[in-house]
Design a protein around this motif. Sequence first.
Motif, mmCIF file in Angstrom:
data_model
loop_
_atom_site.group_PDB
_atom_site.id
_atom_site.type_symbol
_atom_site.label_atom_id
_atom_site.label_comp_id
_atom_site.label_asym_id
_atom_site.label_seq_id
_atom_site.Cartn_x
_atom_site.Cartn_y
_atom_site.Cartn_z
ATOM 1 N N VAL A 33 29.230 -10.728 -7.859
ATOM 2 C CA VAL A 33 29.849 -9.432 -8.075
ATOM 3 C C VAL A 33 29.214 -8.486 -7.069
ATOM 4 N N ASP A 74 30.232 -4.895 -4.770
ATOM 5 C CA ASP A 74 31.146 -3.821 -4.363
ATOM 6 C C ASP A 74 31.573 -3.951 -2.911
ATOM 7 N N ASN A 76 40.306 -10.769 -4.945
ATOM 8 C CA ASN A 76 40.557 -9.354 -5.179
ATOM 9 C C ASN A 76 42.029 -9.083 -4.923
ATOM 10 N N THR A 90 34.761 -7.830 -6.712
ATOM 11 C CA THR A 90 34.228 -6.475 -6.585
ATOM 12 C C THR A 90 33.985 -5.790 -7.916
ATOM 13 N N ASN A 91 34.435 -6.403 -9.004
ATOM 14 C CA ASN A 91 34.240 -5.751 -10.298
ATOM 15 C C ASN A 91 34.069 -6.784 -11.408
ATOM 16 N N LYS A 105 35.565 -6.994 -14.376
ATOM 17 C CA LYS A 105 36.782 -7.495 -15.018
ATOM 18 C C LYS A 105 37.340 -8.700 -14.261
ATOM 19 N N TYR A 162 26.369 -3.675 -7.252
ATOM 20 C CA TYR A 162 27.469 -3.275 -8.125
ATOM 21 C C TYR A 162 27.185 -1.926 -8.774
ATOM 22 N N GLY A 163 28.203 -1.082 -8.802
ATOM 23 C CA GLY A 163 28.155 0.139 -9.574
ATOM 24 C C GLY A 163 27.826 1.402 -8.815
ATOM 25 N N ASN A 170 31.673 1.800 -6.539
ATOM 26 C CA ASN A 170 32.981 1.608 -7.167
ATOM 27 C C ASN A 170 33.449 2.802 -7.990
ATOM 28 N N ASP A 224 31.509 -1.544 -18.573
ATOM 29 C CA ASP A 224 30.921 -2.722 -17.943
ATOM 30 C C ASP A 224 30.123 -3.534 -18.955
#
Length: 163
Positions: free
Chosen positions: A7, A9, A33, A83-84, A86, A107-108, A111, A131
């Motif tokens: 994961v 970004d 993606n 990238t996320n 989900k 990550y985070g 995004n 998340d």
Amino acid sequence: MVKLMRVDDRRIHGQVAIAWSKALEFKVLMVANDESAASKTQTMALKMAGPPSSKTTVQSIEQAIKTINDPRTANTVIGVIVTNLKDALAIAQGATDQVKRINFGNYGRLNGGDVSQKKKLSDNVYVDEEDLKVIEEMKKTGIPIDVQLLPYMAMVTLDDVLK
């Protein structure tokens, strides 16, 4: 077989294209993606950024799950970048038997959302309440989840950083 689903970004960058690809010897590096797969420009840029030692593909989440589950890829060492969370969850649930490890890299921060309102799991991983709900679902797949920026750095389990 997906040796690592990361994961991140930033999708493909030096950490992935050089360090992870070399350490895990990916034969295929797949960016999963929907947005990137729908954009010819993004697809072309990501393929150019991929490591020369592996084939780089850009696929929608649905297509990535089909590719990962295809018996013809069972003996292929695949690295997947999402990238996320989900998207990571969708792949983990759709290809549980093929994904050997989920790694949180970067990550985070990029995004969206206010980082100061997120929980810091590491210097490079920040999560919000949504998340955390997705992470709980991801944990139910039984796939090991860790936080590790680079392959030569210490690996920390997700459970340890959530404490």
